[in-house]
Design a protein around this motif. Sequence first.
Motif, PDB file in Angstrom:
ATOM      1  N   GLN A 191      39.489 -22.702  52.256  1.00  0.00           N
ATOM      2  CA  GLN A 191      40.320 -22.828  51.054  1.00  0.00           C
ATOM      3  C   GLN A 191      40.741 -24.271  50.788  1.00  0.00           C
ATOM      4  OE1 GLN A 191      43.633 -20.123  51.157  1.00  0.00           O
ATOM      5  NE2 GLN A 191      42.323 -18.355  51.591  1.00  0.00           N
ATOM      6  N   GLY A 192      40.403 -25.184  51.680  1.00  0.00           N
ATOM      7  CA  GLY A 192      40.771 -26.593  51.511  1.00  0.00           C
ATOM      8  C   GLY A 192      42.252 -26.827  51.795  1.00  0.00           C
ATOM      9  N   LEU A 193      42.847 -25.969  52.634  1.00  0.00           N
ATOM     10  CA  LEU A 193      44.275 -26.078  52.957  1.00  0.00           C
ATOM     11  C   LEU A 193      44.457 -26.285  54.457  1.00  0.00           C
ATOM     12  CD1 LEU A 193      45.512 -23.117  50.730  1.00  0.00           C
ATOM     13  CD2 LEU A 193      45.653 -25.541  50.201  1.00  0.00           C
ATOM     14  N   ASP A 194      45.713 -26.383  54.879  1.00  0.00           N
ATOM     15  CA  ASP A 194      46.029 -26.609  56.290  1.00  0.00           C
ATOM     16  C   ASP A 194      46.543 -25.325  56.927  1.00  0.00           C
ATOM     17  OD1 ASP A 194      45.595 -29.492  56.284  1.00  0.00           O
ATOM     18  OD2 ASP A 194      47.387 -29.591  55.018  1.00  0.00           O
ATOM     19  N   LEU A 195      46.369 -25.233  58.231  1.00  0.00           N
ATOM     20  CA  LEU A 195      46.932 -24.146  59.025  1.00  0.00           C
ATOM     21  C   LEU A 195      48.201 -24.700  59.673  1.00  0.00           C
ATOM     22  CD1 LEU A 195      46.369 -21.236  60.040  1.00  0.00           C
ATOM     23  CD2 LEU A 195      45.353 -22.265  62.050  1.00  0.00           C
ATOM     24  N   ILE A 196      49.365 -24.147  59.288  1.00  0.00           N
ATOM     25  CA  ILE A 196      50.654 -24.670  59.744  1.00  0.00           C
ATOM     26  C   ILE A 196      51.338 -23.616  60.605  1.00  0.00           C
ATOM     27  CG2 ILE A 196      52.863 -25.637  59.025  1.00  0.00           C
ATOM     28  CD1 ILE A 196      51.525 -26.091  56.247  1.00  0.00           C
ATOM     29  N   GLU A 197      51.784 -24.019  61.785  1.00  0.00           N
ATOM     30  CA  GLU A 197      52.497 -23.116  62.683  1.00  0.00           C
ATOM     31  C   GLU A 197      53.951 -23.033  62.226  1.00  0.00           C
ATOM     32  OE1 GLU A 197      52.062 -22.484  67.359  1.00  0.00           O
ATOM     33  OE2 GLU A 197      53.152 -24.317  66.828  1.00  0.00           O
ATOM     34  N   ILE A 198      54.345 -21.853  61.737  1.00  0.00           N
ATOM     35  CA  ILE A 198      55.686 -21.663  61.183  1.00  0.00           C
ATOM     36  C   ILE A 198      56.670 -21.212  62.265  1.00  0.00           C
ATOM     37  CG2 ILE A 198      57.054 -20.426  59.454  1.00  0.00           C
ATOM     38  CD1 ILE A 198      54.992 -22.185  58.180  1.00  0.00           C
ATOM     39  N   VAL A 199      56.311 -20.171  63.022  1.00  0.00           N
ATOM     40  CA  VAL A 199      57.186 -19.628  64.067  1.00  0.00           C
ATOM     41  C   VAL A 199      56.458 -19.745  65.406  1.00  0.00           C
ATOM     42  CG1 VAL A 199      58.561 -17.646  64.785  1.00  0.00           C
ATOM     43  CG2 VAL A 199      58.062 -17.973  62.369  1.00  0.00           C
ATOM     44  N   PRO A 200      56.667 -20.847  66.139  1.00  0.00           N
ATOM     45  CA  PRO A 200      55.923 -21.063  67.380  1.00  0.00           C
ATOM     46  C   PRO A 200      56.360 -20.172  68.542  1.00  0.00           C
ATOM     47  CG  PRO A 200      57.446 -22.856  67.018  1.00  0.00           C
ATOM     48  CD  PRO A 200      57.522 -21.982  65.811  1.00  0.00           C
ATOM     49  N   ASN A 201      57.585 -19.628  68.503  1.00  0.00           N
ATOM     50  CA  ASN A 201      58.103 -18.885  69.650  1.00  0.00           C
ATOM     51  C   ASN A 201      57.698 -17.417  69.686  1.00  0.00           C
ATOM     52  OD1 ASN A 201      59.373 -21.243  70.359  1.00  0.00           O
ATOM     53  ND2 ASN A 201      61.266 -20.702  69.320  1.00  0.00           N
ATOM     54  N   LYS A 237      57.420 -31.903  63.877  1.00  0.00           N
ATOM     55  CA  LYS A 237      58.219 -30.685  63.858  1.00  0.00           C
ATOM     56  C   LYS A 237      57.374 -29.427  63.733  1.00  0.00           C
ATOM     57  CE  LYS A 237      62.432 -32.810  62.265  1.00  0.00           C
ATOM     58  NZ  LYS A 237      63.426 -32.926  61.239  1.00  0.00           N
ATOM     59  N   HIS A 238      56.261 -29.499  63.024  1.00  0.00           N
ATOM     60  CA  HIS A 238      55.369 -28.347  62.877  1.00  0.00           C
ATOM     61  C   HIS A 238      53.972 -28.757  63.319  1.00  0.00           C
ATOM     62  CE1 HIS A 238      58.252 -25.992  60.583  1.00  0.00           C
ATOM     63  NE2 HIS A 238      58.533 -27.093  59.916  1.00  0.00           N
ATOM     64  N   ARG A 239      53.364 -27.911  64.117  1.00  0.00           N
ATOM     65  CA  ARG A 239      51.990 -28.212  64.516  1.00  0.00           C
ATOM     66  C   ARG A 239      51.053 -27.742  63.418  1.00  0.00           C
ATOM     67  NH1 ARG A 239      52.349 -26.290  70.752  1.00  0.00           N
ATOM     68  NH2 ARG A 239      53.397 -24.564  69.748  1.00  0.00           N
ATOM     69  N   ILE A 240      50.050 -28.557  63.138  1.00  0.00           N
ATOM     70  CA  ILE A 240      49.091 -28.188  62.103  1.00  0.00           C
ATOM     71  C   ILE A 240      47.672 -28.320  62.641  1.00  0.00           C
ATOM     72  CG2 ILE A 240      50.587 -28.813  60.174  1.00  0.00           C
ATOM     73  CD1 ILE A 240      48.961 -31.395  59.897  1.00  0.00           C
ATOM     74  N   ASN A 241      46.778 -27.565  62.051  1.00  0.00           N
ATOM     75  CA  ASN A 241      45.343 -27.566  62.331  1.00  0.00           C
ATOM     76  C   ASN A 241      44.989 -27.717  63.811  1.00  0.00           C
ATOM     77  OD1 ASN A 241      44.938 -27.210  59.595  1.00  0.00           O
ATOM     78  ND2 ASN A 241      44.781 -29.389  59.210  1.00  0.00           N
ATOM     79  N   GLU A 242      44.522 -28.894  64.220  1.00  0.00           N
ATOM     80  CA  GLU A 242      44.003 -29.103  65.577  1.00  0.00           C
ATOM     81  C   GLU A 242      45.095 -29.150  66.645  1.00  0.00           C
ATOM     82  OE1 GLU A 242      40.763 -28.884  65.945  1.00  0.00           O
ATOM     83  OE2 GLU A 242      40.610 -28.743  63.775  1.00  0.00           O
ATOM     84  N   ARG A 243      46.343 -29.331  66.254  1.00  0.00           N
ATOM     85  CA  ARG A 243      47.436 -29.398  67.233  1.00  0.00           C
ATOM     86  C   ARG A 243      47.847 -28.016  67.748  1.00  0.00           C
ATOM     87  NH1 ARG A 243      51.209 -33.646  64.135  1.00  0.00           N
ATOM     88  NH2 ARG A 243      49.948 -35.491  64.472  1.00  0.00           N
ATOM     89  N   ILE A 244      47.438 -26.971  67.059  1.00  0.00           N
ATOM     90  CA  ILE A 244      47.777 -25.610  67.495  1.00  0.00           C
ATOM     91  C   ILE A 244      46.855 -25.243  68.643  1.00  0.00           C
ATOM     92  CG2 ILE A 244      48.007 -23.205  66.776  1.00  0.00           C
ATOM     93  CD1 ILE A 244      48.274 -24.274  63.878  1.00  0.00           C
TER      94      ILE A 244
END
Length: 185
Positions: free
Chosen positions: A54-64, A18-25
């Motif tokens: 920061q040791g966290l993930d990059l999460i795509e919140i609003v893809p559109n 449902k949400h793209r993260i890190n390398e999927r963006i």
Amino acid sequence: MAKHFRRNFRRPTREEDKHRINERIRVPEVRLVGENVEQGVYSIDKAKAIAAEQGLDLIEIVPNSKPPVCRVLDYSKFKYEQKKKQKELKAKQQKTVIKEIRFGPNTDDHDFNFKLKHAENFLKEGSKVKAFVHFHGRQIVFKEKGYELLFKFLEELEEIGKAEAPPKLEGKRLTVILAPKSSKN
């Protein structure tokens, strides 16, 4: 001769999909938001580096949107918060309950009062009440008695409930639905 059937098989969507993260963006630049992050538009490599730092993930919140909005956050924490929000929304939804009360055209006073008390309790609980007079066989000739009975029923309950519509004859049933009056009135 054997026939081969093609099956439309779709992989079930998982939470990860449902949400793209890190390398999927896969966009050249993103708008970055989150705690401990300076908001702005960054290249995807720079945004990934900030998240990794920061040791966290990059999460795509609003893809559109243009550019897509991404957030720096722990993905498992993000999923937990999403589930929690969904639970709260589900708990706040009200389900309308309709209770039915059935009369015959020749219902006597004691039975009428007994069913009236039940209807009062249902309305006080916040449920809707569907009262109907069911005519068997040739009793349909006495539909005036049914109307009298339902109008008396509505009159007795007018303080705590109101009819959504006047009584209506549908086949061999004369029906009326009462909704509880709101406590604000």
